[in-house]
Every structure is written in structure tokens, then in C-alpha cells.
Write a protein that holds these residues in place. Structure first.
Motif, PDB file in Angstrom:
ATOM      1  N   GLN A  26       0.804  -1.218   0.000  1.00  0.00           N
ATOM      2  CA  GLN A  26       0.000   0.000   0.000  1.00  0.00           C
ATOM      3  C   GLN A  26       0.838   1.269   0.000  1.00  0.00           C
ATOM      4  O   GLN A  26       0.510   2.241  -0.688  1.00  0.00           O
ATOM      5  CB  GLN A  26      -0.925  -0.001   1.222  1.00  0.00           C
ATOM      6  N   GLN A  27       1.920   1.276   0.772  1.00  0.00           N
ATOM      7  CA  GLN A  27       2.654   2.530   0.919  1.00  0.00           C
ATOM      8  C   GLN A  27       4.143   2.425   0.635  1.00  0.00           C
ATOM      9  O   GLN A  27       4.854   3.421   0.704  1.00  0.00           O
ATOM     10  CB  GLN A  27       2.451   3.083   2.336  1.00  0.00           C
ATOM     11  N   GLY A  28       4.604   1.234   0.274  1.00  0.00           N
ATOM     12  CA  GLY A  28       6.006   1.050  -0.053  1.00  0.00           C
ATOM     13  C   GLY A  28       6.829   0.602   1.137  1.00  0.00           C
ATOM     14  O   GLY A  28       6.541   0.960   2.280  1.00  0.00           O
ATOM     15  N   TYR A  29       7.862  -0.165   0.851  1.00  0.00           N
ATOM     16  CA  TYR A  29       8.725  -0.690   1.908  1.00  0.00           C
ATOM     17  C   TYR A  29       9.413   0.430   2.674  1.00  0.00           C
ATOM     18  O   TYR A  29       9.442   0.440   3.911  1.00  0.00           O
ATOM     19  CB  TYR A  29       9.758  -1.628   1.281  1.00  0.00           C
ATOM     20  N   VAL A  30       9.976   1.389   1.957  1.00  0.00           N
ATOM     21  CA  VAL A  30      10.740   2.462   2.601  1.00  0.00           C
ATOM     22  C   VAL A  30       9.861   3.279   3.535  1.00  0.00           C
ATOM     23  O   VAL A  30      10.284   3.670   4.630  1.00  0.00           O
ATOM     24  CB  VAL A  30      11.395   3.366   1.534  1.00  0.00           C
ATOM     25  N   ALA A  31       8.630   3.537   3.136  1.00  0.00           N
ATOM     26  CA  ALA A  31       7.737   4.395   3.918  1.00  0.00           C
ATOM     27  C   ALA A  31       7.091   3.665   5.092  1.00  0.00           C
ATOM     28  O   ALA A  31       6.417   4.293   5.916  1.00  0.00           O
ATOM     29  CB  ALA A  31       6.651   4.979   3.018  1.00  0.00           C
ATOM     30  N   THR A  32       7.272   2.361   5.176  1.00  0.00           N
ATOM     31  CA  THR A  32       6.646   1.571   6.246  1.00  0.00           C
ATOM     32  C   THR A  32       7.625   1.380   7.404  1.00  0.00           C
ATOM     33  O   THR A  32       8.772   0.993   7.203  1.00  0.00           O
ATOM     34  CB  THR A  32       6.214   0.194   5.718  1.00  0.00           C
ATOM     35  N   SER A  33       7.163   1.650   8.595  1.00  0.00           N
ATOM     36  CA  SER A  33       8.002   1.484   9.784  1.00  0.00           C
ATOM     37  C   SER A  33       7.627   0.207  10.522  1.00  0.00           C
ATOM     38  O   SER A  33       6.517  -0.321  10.371  1.00  0.00           O
ATOM     39  CB  SER A  33       7.837   2.674  10.725  1.00  0.00           C
ATOM     40  N   LYS A  55      13.597  -4.994   9.638  1.00  0.00           N
ATOM     41  CA  LYS A  55      12.623  -4.799   8.567  1.00  0.00           C
ATOM     42  C   LYS A  55      13.072  -5.477   7.282  1.00  0.00           C
ATOM     43  O   LYS A  55      12.237  -5.984   6.516  1.00  0.00           O
ATOM     44  CB  LYS A  55      12.394  -3.301   8.325  1.00  0.00           C
ATOM     45  N   ASN A  56      14.378  -5.519   7.015  1.00  0.00           N
ATOM     46  CA  ASN A  56      14.844  -6.159   5.794  1.00  0.00           C
ATOM     47  C   ASN A  56      14.585  -7.646   5.819  1.00  0.00           C
ATOM     48  O   ASN A  56      14.240  -8.244   4.794  1.00  0.00           O
ATOM     49  CB  ASN A  56      16.334  -5.878   5.570  1.00  0.00           C
ATOM     50  N   GLU A  57      14.704  -8.274   6.996  1.00  0.00           N
ATOM     51  CA  GLU A  57      14.364  -9.694   7.094  1.00  0.00           C
ATOM     52  C   GLU A  57      12.868  -9.892   6.881  1.00  0.00           C
ATOM     53  O   GLU A  57      12.445 -10.879   6.271  1.00  0.00           O
ATOM     54  CB  GLU A  57      14.771 -10.267   8.446  1.00  0.00           C
ATOM     55  N   ASP A 112       9.864  -4.281  -4.677  1.00  0.00           N
ATOM     56  CA  ASP A 112      10.780  -4.019  -3.567  1.00  0.00           C
ATOM     57  C   ASP A 112      11.926  -5.004  -3.420  1.00  0.00           C
ATOM     58  O   ASP A 112      12.743  -4.858  -2.506  1.00  0.00           O
ATOM     59  CB  ASP A 112       9.997  -3.977  -2.247  1.00  0.00           C
ATOM     60  N   VAL A 113      12.017  -5.996  -4.307  1.00  0.00           N
ATOM     61  CA  VAL A 113      13.053  -7.017  -4.134  1.00  0.00           C
ATOM     62  C   VAL A 113      14.455  -6.411  -4.222  1.00  0.00           C
ATOM     63  O   VAL A 113      15.397  -6.899  -3.585  1.00  0.00           O
ATOM     64  CB  VAL A 113      12.874  -8.154  -5.170  1.00  0.00           C
ATOM     65  N   ASP A 114      14.616  -5.333  -4.984  1.00  0.00           N
ATOM     66  CA  ASP A 114      15.927  -4.708  -5.107  1.00  0.00           C
ATOM     67  C   ASP A 114      16.401  -4.071  -3.802  1.00  0.00           C
ATOM     68  O   ASP A 114      17.578  -3.714  -3.673  1.00  0.00           O
ATOM     69  CB  ASP A 114      15.914  -3.645  -6.205  1.00  0.00           C
ATOM     70  N   LEU A 115      15.501  -3.898  -2.849  1.00  0.00           N
ATOM     71  CA  LEU A 115      15.856  -3.282  -1.580  1.00  0.00           C
ATOM     72  C   LEU A 115      16.359  -4.293  -0.555  1.00  0.00           C
ATOM     73  O   LEU A 115      16.762  -3.910   0.539  1.00  0.00           O
ATOM     74  CB  LEU A 115      14.641  -2.532  -1.013  1.00  0.00           C
ATOM     75  N   LEU A 116      16.335  -5.553  -0.907  1.00  0.00           N
ATOM     76  CA  LEU A 116      16.886  -6.581  -0.027  1.00  0.00           C
ATOM     77  C   LEU A 116      18.404  -6.487  -0.005  1.00  0.00           C
ATOM     78  O   LEU A 116      19.031  -6.031  -0.972  1.00  0.00           O
ATOM     79  CB  LEU A 116      16.478  -7.973  -0.508  1.00  0.00           C
ATOM     80  N   ASP A 117      19.001  -6.946   1.083  1.00  0.00           N
ATOM     81  CA  ASP A 117      20.461  -6.990   1.094  1.00  0.00           C
ATOM     82  C   ASP A 117      20.907  -8.048   0.077  1.00  0.00           C
ATOM     83  O   ASP A 117      20.127  -8.931  -0.309  1.00  0.00           O
ATOM     84  CB  ASP A 117      21.008  -7.283   2.495  1.00  0.00           C
ATOM     85  N   PRO A 118      22.138  -7.949  -0.449  1.00  0.00           N
ATOM     86  CA  PRO A 118      22.571  -8.797  -1.570  1.00  0.00           C
ATOM     87  C   PRO A 118      22.348 -10.290  -1.368  1.00  0.00           C
ATOM     88  O   PRO A 118      21.897 -10.988  -2.288  1.00  0.00           O
ATOM     89  CB  PRO A 118      24.067  -8.469  -1.692  1.00  0.00           C
TER      90      PRO A 118
END
Length: 222
Positions: A26-33, A55-57, A112-118
Motif C-alpha cells: 500500500q505505501q512502499g517498503y521504505v515508507a513503512t516502519s 525490517k529487511n528480514e 521491492d526485491v531490489d531493496l533486499l540486502d545482496p
């Protein structure tokens, strides 16, 4: 010594993942706390960290869970004694139907998959590659000559282009359902525009209007 897991641990974690997927979609990974995730789940932030480290996990678990379900769908279809045309059609139909019950998870995977750690991203992409390879093999079974011309992968990606981005415009029931759209996608890919037949239940209903995506999307493999 690690604290033992309760009998309802898996159910509670699934609930958390579902709420997180909805918020990310709904609001994006970055904007979600994490505070928002905890509030949506009705638990404290401290309790939330009993189930995930960060949050990344949380994003990784949502994405990995979704691609693993897609891989399971592929395995189930490949285990059926089907002719090549029917097998490819079954794969397409099952994927469209799977997305119907996992729209949030699919949006998260595609955006949002690109925002995961490598390391986590590579795990997700590795499963995706297996799914794409299975579809490409199914396409080749229908048209063996495509492998010789190296066109089976581009054809497969064109197919995924049809089904992967449905969430940006498709609204179930306006007027079609996922169950009605699924065979139309298969007809279009396998037989071209002339092969597509409108479902009888929607013959007197105006076609659904395309809607602009909520936010920018990223290219993905599945």
C-alpha cells in the motif's frame, strides 16, 4: 539458551507477514516502519522482534515465501501427466490464480526485491530463475524450434510481462475475475488475439478500464 517457540509461533509469524505485505504494497517498503507493522498486527514492537530481526528480514520473508509458493505451483503442474500445450496452459492458469490470493506479496516481490540486502536478494532471484527456466522449458515443449533460435527465453519473458503486471490495472470483478482472465491469457499467448474468447458471464458487460500504477515499478524476472 534460545527461548523455545510457542505452539502458535508459525501462525503468528504468518499473520505478521500478511500485515507487513499489505503495508509494503500500500505505501512502499521504505515508507513503512516497524511501529506500523506492530500496530497492524496488534503486538508491541518488542514482540515483533521476537519473530524477525529487522525490517529487511521481514521483506525477505515476504518475498521468499511468495517465490517459494510459485515454485511449488510449478512443481505441482510438472508432476501432472499433461501434454505440452495443456502443461503450459496449466502453468499460466495456476500462476494467475495464485496472484489472485497473493496480490500484496506479488506487488512487494515486483517492486521491492531490489531493496533486499545482496545475500537475501540472491536467494529470491535464484528461486525466480528456476521458475523462469521451468516456464521456458514448457514453452519449448510446445514450440521446440524456439530453443534452436534462442527465442524461448524472450518468449517466456513476454508471457511473464502479461501476467506479472496485472496488479497495476486489474481489479477483480470489474467485470472479470482472475478465474476468467487466466484462460484468456493462455489463449492470447498460445493462439494469438483471434483465439481469445470472452467469458459468457461478462458478454454484456463493458470491459474493465486500465488504471495507472500507484507508484513506479521496477523490472523483475517473475
Amino acid at each position: 539458551m534460545a527461548r523455545p517457540r510457542s505452539s502458535g509461533y508459525d501462525d503468528q509469524r504468518d499473520l505478521i507477514l500478511g500485515h507487513a505485505a499489505a503495508l509494503f504494497a500500500q505505501q512502499g517498503y521504505v515508507a513503512t516502519s516497524m511501529n506500523q507493522v506492530a500496530a497492524a498486527c496488534g503486538v508491541s514492537k518488542a514482540a515483533l522482534y521476537h519473530y524477525v530481526r529487522d525490517k529487511n528480514e521481514l521483506l525477505a520473508l515476504v518475498a521468499e515465501g511468495h517465490v517459494q509458493r510459485l515454485a511449488q505451483v510449478v512443481a505441482e503442474v510438472l508432476a501432472e501427466p499433461l501434454e505440452p500445450d495443456a502443461r503450459l496452459r496449466a502453468l499460466i492458469t495456476r500462476f494467475v490464480q495464485e496472484y489472485a490470493s497473493a496480490r500484496n506479496e506479488h506487488r512487494v516481490l515486483t517492486e521491492d526485491v531490489d531493496l533486499l540486502d545482496p545475500e537475501r536478494r540472491e536467494r529470491v532471484l535464484d528461486v525466480q530463475r528456476g521458475v523462469v527456466a521451468a516456464f521456458a522449458d514448457a514453452v519449448c515443449e510446445v514450440r521446440p524450434a524456439l530453443r534452436e533460435t534462442a527465442l524461448h527465453k524472450p518468449m517466456t519473458m513476454l508471457l511473464f510481462g502479461m501476467i506479472n503486471w496485472m496488479f497495476t490495472w486489474f481489479r477483480p470483478g470489474e467485470p472479470l475475475t482472475h478465474e476468467q482472465v487466466a484462460p484468456m491469457v493462455a489463449d492470447l499467448f498460445l493462439g494469438g488475439l483471434g483465439a481469445v474468447c470472452a467469458p459468457e458471464t461478462s458478454s454484456n458487460t463493458a470491459p474493465t478500464k486500465a488504471r495507472a500504477p500507484r507508484r513506479s515499478t521496477k523490472e523483475t524476472t517473475t
